[in-house]
Write a protein that holds these residues in place. Sequence first.
Motif, PDB file in Angstrom:
ATOM      1  N   THR A   1       0.710   0.663 -12.105  1.00  0.00           N
ATOM      2  CA  THR A   1       0.039   1.802 -12.724  1.00  0.00           C
ATOM      3  C   THR A   1      -1.096   2.313 -11.843  1.00  0.00           C
ATOM      4  O   THR A   1      -1.846   3.192 -12.253  1.00  0.00           O
ATOM      5  CB  THR A   1      -0.528   1.414 -14.106  1.00  0.00           C
ATOM      6  N   ASP A   2      -1.193   1.773 -10.642  1.00  0.00           N
ATOM      7  CA  ASP A   2      -2.326   2.081  -9.769  1.00  0.00           C
ATOM      8  C   ASP A   2      -1.916   2.804  -8.480  1.00  0.00           C
ATOM      9  O   ASP A   2      -2.662   2.786  -7.509  1.00  0.00           O
ATOM     10  CB  ASP A   2      -3.049   0.794  -9.402  1.00  0.00           C
ATOM     11  N   ILE A   3      -0.765   3.436  -8.477  1.00  0.00           N
ATOM     12  CA  ILE A   3      -0.309   4.082  -7.237  1.00  0.00           C
ATOM     13  C   ILE A   3      -1.089   5.383  -7.038  1.00  0.00           C
ATOM     14  O   ILE A   3      -1.006   6.297  -7.862  1.00  0.00           O
ATOM     15  CB  ILE A   3       1.195   4.375  -7.268  1.00  0.00           C
ATOM     16  N   PRO A   4      -1.849   5.479  -5.950  1.00  0.00           N
ATOM     17  CA  PRO A   4      -2.567   6.731  -5.692  1.00  0.00           C
ATOM     18  C   PRO A   4      -1.591   7.855  -5.369  1.00  0.00           C
ATOM     19  O   PRO A   4      -0.509   7.611  -4.823  1.00  0.00           O
ATOM     20  CB  PRO A   4      -3.461   6.401  -4.502  1.00  0.00           C
ATOM     21  N   TYR A   5      -1.993   9.050  -5.714  1.00  0.00           N
ATOM     22  CA  TYR A   5      -1.104  10.196  -5.502  1.00  0.00           C
ATOM     23  C   TYR A   5      -1.900  11.439  -5.154  1.00  0.00           C
ATOM     24  O   TYR A   5      -3.107  11.525  -5.416  1.00  0.00           O
ATOM     25  CB  TYR A   5      -0.251  10.459  -6.754  1.00  0.00           C
ATOM     26  N   THR A   6      -1.196  12.372  -4.591  1.00  0.00           N
ATOM     27  CA  THR A   6      -1.720  13.708  -4.356  1.00  0.00           C
ATOM     28  C   THR A   6      -0.723  14.671  -4.969  1.00  0.00           C
ATOM     29  O   THR A   6       0.455  14.648  -4.604  1.00  0.00           O
ATOM     30  CB  THR A   6      -1.852  13.997  -2.843  1.00  0.00           C
ATOM     31  N   SER A   7      -1.167  15.475  -5.919  1.00  0.00           N
ATOM     32  CA  SER A   7      -0.264  16.474  -6.492  1.00  0.00           C
ATOM     33  C   SER A   7      -0.466  17.781  -5.742  1.00  0.00           C
ATOM     34  O   SER A   7      -1.564  18.100  -5.287  1.00  0.00           O
ATOM     35  CB  SER A   7      -0.504  16.639  -7.991  1.00  0.00           C
TER      36      SER A   7
ATOM     37  N   ILE B   1       3.832  15.659  10.593  1.00  0.00           N
ATOM     38  CA  ILE B   1       2.938  14.757   9.875  1.00  0.00           C
ATOM     39  C   ILE B   1       3.707  13.610   9.224  1.00  0.00           C
ATOM     40  O   ILE B   1       3.290  12.460   9.301  1.00  0.00           O
ATOM     41  CB  ILE B   1       2.129  15.523   8.801  1.00  0.00           C
ATOM     42  N   ILE B   2       4.850  13.919   8.624  1.00  0.00           N
ATOM     43  CA  ILE B   2       5.513  12.894   7.805  1.00  0.00           C
ATOM     44  C   ILE B   2       6.742  12.256   8.440  1.00  0.00           C
ATOM     45  O   ILE B   2       7.349  11.371   7.827  1.00  0.00           O
ATOM     46  CB  ILE B   2       5.888  13.425   6.402  1.00  0.00           C
ATOM     47  N   ASP B   3       7.104  12.623   9.636  1.00  0.00           N
ATOM     48  CA  ASP B   3       8.285  12.008  10.240  1.00  0.00           C
ATOM     49  C   ASP B   3       7.939  10.606  10.745  1.00  0.00           C
ATOM     50  O   ASP B   3       7.811  10.352  11.939  1.00  0.00           O
ATOM     51  CB  ASP B   3       8.858  12.874  11.359  1.00  0.00           C
ATOM     52  N   ARG B   4       7.778   9.710   9.792  1.00  0.00           N
ATOM     53  CA  ARG B   4       7.435   8.314  10.059  1.00  0.00           C
ATOM     54  C   ARG B   4       8.444   7.432   9.334  1.00  0.00           C
ATOM     55  O   ARG B   4       8.992   7.806   8.292  1.00  0.00           O
ATOM     56  CB  ARG B   4       6.037   7.970   9.532  1.00  0.00           C
ATOM     57  N   SER B   5       8.659   6.243   9.842  1.00  0.00           N
ATOM     58  CA  SER B   5       9.668   5.347   9.267  1.00  0.00           C
ATOM     59  C   SER B   5       9.295   4.838   7.874  1.00  0.00           C
ATOM     60  O   SER B   5      10.152   4.343   7.149  1.00  0.00           O
ATOM     61  CB  SER B   5       9.916   4.167  10.199  1.00  0.00           C
ATOM     62  N   ASN B   6       8.055   4.985   7.481  1.00  0.00           N
ATOM     63  CA  ASN B   6       7.616   4.523   6.165  1.00  0.00           C
ATOM     64  C   ASN B   6       7.552   5.653   5.128  1.00  0.00           C
ATOM     65  O   ASN B   6       7.017   5.472   4.039  1.00  0.00           O
ATOM     66  CB  ASN B   6       6.247   3.835   6.267  1.00  0.00           C
ATOM     67  N   VAL B   7       8.120   6.815   5.460  1.00  0.00           N
ATOM     68  CA  VAL B   7       8.091   7.971   4.563  1.00  0.00           C
ATOM     69  C   VAL B   7       9.474   8.198   3.963  1.00  0.00           C
ATOM     70  O   VAL B   7      10.485   8.178   4.671  1.00  0.00           O
ATOM     71  CB  VAL B   7       7.611   9.244   5.301  1.00  0.00           C
TER      72      VAL B   7
ATOM     73  N   TYR C   1      -0.080   2.875   5.649  1.00  0.00           N
ATOM     74  CA  TYR C   1       0.595   2.612   4.379  1.00  0.00           C
ATOM     75  C   TYR C   1       1.929   1.930   4.618  1.00  0.00           C
ATOM     76  O   TYR C   1       2.611   2.184   5.616  1.00  0.00           O
ATOM     77  CB  TYR C   1       0.811   3.922   3.606  1.00  0.00           C
ATOM     78  N   ASP C   2       2.297   1.065   3.677  1.00  0.00           N
ATOM     79  CA  ASP C   2       3.615   0.454   3.733  1.00  0.00           C
ATOM     80  C   ASP C   2       4.683   1.509   3.481  1.00  0.00           C
ATOM     81  O   ASP C   2       5.692   1.558   4.180  1.00  0.00           O
ATOM     82  CB  ASP C   2       3.741  -0.672   2.694  1.00  0.00           C
ATOM     83  N   ASN C   3       4.443   2.344   2.456  1.00  0.00           N
ATOM     84  CA  ASN C   3       5.378   3.411   2.106  1.00  0.00           C
ATOM     85  C   ASN C   3       4.629   4.633   1.607  1.00  0.00           C
ATOM     86  O   ASN C   3       3.659   4.493   0.848  1.00  0.00           O
ATOM     87  CB  ASN C   3       6.364   2.967   1.024  1.00  0.00           C
ATOM     88  N   VAL C   4       5.096   5.793   2.008  1.00  0.00           N
ATOM     89  CA  VAL C   4       4.602   7.062   1.492  1.00  0.00           C
ATOM     90  C   VAL C   4       5.824   7.806   0.955  1.00  0.00           C
ATOM     91  O   VAL C   4       6.853   7.894   1.630  1.00  0.00           O
ATOM     92  CB  VAL C   4       3.898   7.892   2.592  1.00  0.00           C
ATOM     93  N   TYR C   5       5.690   8.308  -0.263  1.00  0.00           N
ATOM     94  CA  TYR C   5       6.801   8.999  -0.918  1.00  0.00           C
ATOM     95  C   TYR C   5       6.424  10.455  -1.163  1.00  0.00           C
ATOM     96  O   TYR C   5       5.272  10.753  -1.483  1.00  0.00           O
ATOM     97  CB  TYR C   5       7.125   8.332  -2.255  1.00  0.00           C
TER      98      TYR C   5
ATOM     99  N   LYS D   1       0.869  -1.171   0.000  1.00  0.00           N
ATOM    100  CA  LYS D   1       0.000   0.000   0.000  1.00  0.00           C
ATOM    101  C   LYS D   1       0.910   1.226   0.000  1.00  0.00           C
ATOM    102  O   LYS D   1       1.670   1.453   0.951  1.00  0.00           O
ATOM    103  CB  LYS D   1      -0.911  -0.011   1.232  1.00  0.00           C
ATOM    104  N   ILE D   2       0.830   1.990  -1.092  1.00  0.00           N
ATOM    105  CA  ILE D   2       1.717   3.132  -1.324  1.00  0.00           C
ATOM    106  C   ILE D   2       0.888   4.364  -1.633  1.00  0.00           C
ATOM    107  O   ILE D   2      -0.155   4.278  -2.275  1.00  0.00           O
ATOM    108  CB  ILE D   2       2.654   2.841  -2.521  1.00  0.00           C
ATOM    109  N   HIS D   3       1.380   5.512  -1.206  1.00  0.00           N
ATOM    110  CA  HIS D   3       0.808   6.790  -1.629  1.00  0.00           C
ATOM    111  C   HIS D   3       1.975   7.715  -1.950  1.00  0.00           C
ATOM    112  O   HIS D   3       3.005   7.673  -1.289  1.00  0.00           O
ATOM    113  CB  HIS D   3      -0.074   7.422  -0.551  1.00  0.00           C
TER     114      HIS D   3
END
Length: 161
Positions: free
Chosen positions: A29-35, A75-81, A57-61, A4-6
């Motif tokens: 081709t199905d990775i959800p995103y926020t622009s 918000i984003i200081d997580r080990s999966n980011v 989520y497994d990973n957030v980029y 599960k990726i965002h």
Amino acid sequence: MAKKIHIFTDCDLDGAGSYLLFSWLTGRTDIPYTSSTVNKLENALIGWSKTQSIDDYDNVYVFDLDTDSKRIHSIIDRSNVYVFDHHKSNDNNVDYQNAKLIIDSDATSTCKLIYSKFKSRLTSMLTTEQKMMVSLVDDYDSYQLKSPLSKQLNTVFWSYQ
């Protein structure tokens, strides 16, 4: 089962190119995103967090976006980011305890940074045309404009916005 990726990415050509390159890298081709834009990232993260949790989520980029704001850190200081960026402003983000920063202010674009980071895998899997796309995105984002096609690609990109 797929991870599960965002992805949060800049809404410019480099951000879109980074997303596309990462999709090719993962074969998905199905990775959800926020622009977003740099100025709107904090609000985008807060809005997204109202219905989603990074911890689910497994990973957030984060691609091509400055994460220097303290509110963004919380918000984003997580080990999966993972934050991939080439802007010097992101060099200041040394106080993350968990998020992984892949920052190279000497890189000419985030798309090129991602390509360089995963070059051993991407070199054999990308077509000549895909490699050209990476080069054109990098050429435009670095304002080298060695190829007239890079400016034309950016024009086409923005005409669809």
